[in-house]
Design a protein around this motif. Sequence first.
Motif, PDB file in Angstrom:
ATOM      1  N   HIS A  33       0.814  -1.225   0.000  1.00 26.99           N
ATOM      2  CA  HIS A  33       0.000   0.000   0.000  1.00 26.99           C
ATOM      3  C   HIS A  33       0.839   1.262   0.000  1.00 26.99           C
ATOM      4  N   LEU A  34       1.779   1.326  -0.955  1.00 28.28           N
ATOM      5  CA  LEU A  34       2.519   2.574  -1.142  1.00 28.28           C
ATOM      6  C   LEU A  34       1.768   3.439  -2.151  1.00 28.28           C
ATOM      7  N   MET A  35       1.999   4.753  -2.077  1.00 25.77           N
ATOM      8  CA  MET A  35       1.400   5.657  -3.048  1.00 25.77           C
ATOM      9  C   MET A  35       2.206   5.573  -4.336  1.00 25.77           C
ATOM     10  N   SER A  36       1.541   5.150  -5.417  1.00 24.08           N
ATOM     11  CA  SER A  36       2.281   4.838  -6.639  1.00 24.08           C
ATOM     12  C   SER A  36       2.889   6.073  -7.292  1.00 24.08           C
ATOM     13  N   ARG A  37       2.280   7.238  -7.049  1.00 22.82           N
ATOM     14  CA  ARG A  37       2.793   8.441  -7.723  1.00 22.82           C
ATOM     15  C   ARG A  37       3.875   9.145  -6.906  1.00 22.82           C
ATOM     16  N   LEU A  38       4.125   8.650  -5.679  1.00 22.71           N
ATOM     17  CA  LEU A  38       5.139   9.299  -4.837  1.00 22.71           C
ATOM     18  C   LEU A  38       6.422   8.484  -4.849  1.00 22.71           C
ATOM     19  N   GLU A  41       9.125  10.248  -0.406  1.00 26.15           N
ATOM     20  CA  GLU A  41       7.845  10.946  -0.205  1.00 26.15           C
ATOM     21  C   GLU A  41       6.834  10.033   0.487  1.00 26.15           C
ATOM     22  N   LEU A  44       5.119  10.774   4.179  1.00 24.07           N
ATOM     23  CA  LEU A  44       3.683  11.077   4.183  1.00 24.07           C
ATOM     24  C   LEU A  44       3.084  11.201   5.586  1.00 24.07           C
TER      25      LEU A  44
END
Lengths: 224, 405
Positions: free
Chosen positions: A95-100, A104, A108
């Motif tokens: 569950h990492l932010m794909s665009r960061l 980053e 978060l």
Amino acid sequence: MTMIQLDQVSRHYVNGTRRVPALSGVSLKIDGGEYVALLGPSGSGKSTLMHVIGCLDRPTAGVYQLDGVDVAGLDSGSLAAIRNRKIGFVFQRFHLMSRLSAWENVALPMRLAGMGLAGRKARAAALLERMGLADRQDHRPHQLSGGEQQRVAVARAVANRPPVILADEPTGNLDSQSGAAIVRLLEEFVAEGHTLVMVTHDLALSRRAGRIVRLKDGCVVRDP
Amino acid sequence: MSMRELVAALREEKGRTLGTLLGLGWGIFAILVMVSFGTGLEELLQHKAANLGPGIAIAFPRRTVLPHEGWEPGRPVLIRREQVESLPAQVAGLASISPEFITFDRLWAGDRVVRVTISGVAPAYAALRTWRVESGGRFVNDVDAAERRRVVVLGNRVKDLLFGREPAVGRWLQLRGNRFLVIGVLAPKLQDSSYSSEDQDRVCIPATTFEEVTGDRFVDALVYRAGAPGNQAQITRRLREALARSCGFSPRDEAALQVWDTAAEARMRSYTFLGLNLMLGGSAVMTLMVGGVGVANLMFIRVRKRTREIGILLALGARPRSILRGVLGETLVLSAAGGLLGAGAAMLVIVGVGVTPLIEDIGVPRVSLPTAAVTVGLLGGVGLLAGWFPARRAAGLDPVQALTE
């Protein structure tokens, strides 16, 4: 000192007209600094228990106290603050932010806590270095291997120095070598005084924990 | 979510985002273009009407239609210059008045001749009827009137016909065998309404001179204006009553003195344009609303696609309220971008049309400050409304379910 205390906690879901119990009267007490493995077959309620402990879900009955605070009376904003400061999540699917980028993602929780850019950048860099990802700071998740992604997630989980780390099958999507590395990293934080609750159905893995709690059909069946 | 992240995210929805921006932009474009063209046309007509005379009324003596004190109807109403000159003393609130004698006759300059409308007027006529004289000349003044001087002010086209490009002031003309000195030439003006003729085809001489040269004793028109813009109708009634007394017709006889009130006309025109602008603006606002529906739709799609991300944010400690604010903020940024797109296109059209010869017929389209303010307000309102429901859905997501997406 008691960090997590559940008294007769139940959680039901309503499916149409049927009431589906996920947790039925669970009582559990976990001290600060403990290393606990939650073991049980799928559908045993261990994920629901994890969500309740992590304040992502509320019990329908019973009392849950985290660090001495009864969470039942808290509004959604206060629960968010608790998740931010007291809980660090590690998920099976990363569950990492794909665009960061990696740093980053790590930063978060600090950003949500209102920390300044320079401070969070420095801490994210330090954490990633500790995870052995010093040269991966600016990589996006899709540029990292599964093991690397999960190490970023571990760094993110401890970013705000939460007392409690909740890991939901953290090795479930990893090969045994990467999985072992993740568990060793998590254990480092236990050594530093963090409380670790890890959901798993890997028996070998659970044996490394100081305490094994077995769940079945929404009840604690064994808690030595 | 930062600007960079928003731009990156919207690039994944390139087609849909572009469509949404165009939809909103089209709404803003329609509002600005429609209302600005309406404003330009209204200002042009107002300007033209003001060149006949800002807020003036013109009264024409006609024949009676009502019997009065034993007189049969059908008598002509005969008003002398002296009666007109005595009106300011009788009619309170009358700011300015001029008699006007009108005839149509030949004017000679050497061997050139034109047939023009000749008006015999008082000095006040210049201000009433917006007769601005080109530099080097002047209008009829009090001394001209008192001494019945043979002086003439030319409409600019009369001047062109008689003298071409040569200067006219100081030259002499022949009118009914009398020599007249040209003392001024009308500065060209736009005019969309007139009586007898347009001012460029007219010449003015002192009313007293007119009487002496033509032998005419009865005025053809009275040009006047109330002191306060609102009470022209009242002034007209008092003036009619005063003239009815001195000329012997019924004050109820509307036909005996026919009045053309340009102030009432201007009021009517401004109502018409208000209605027109509301209608055009209203239909453009509908377009904007449709654009707003597009924005709401895009935001719903964004929220659905980002459900897992929102779940992660909630798990990491984001407050539902900040999720709400984030989605609203995104919507407003989108709306602002669409608005800028539309406003830019509208300004291109508005400025572009403003430099073409079209403006003589349709005026210079202009975005007034209230129009701009209302447009920005509407865009903000539409953006907020379009963002509110997707934002509510995002903030109300159950983190556990969102994470399993």
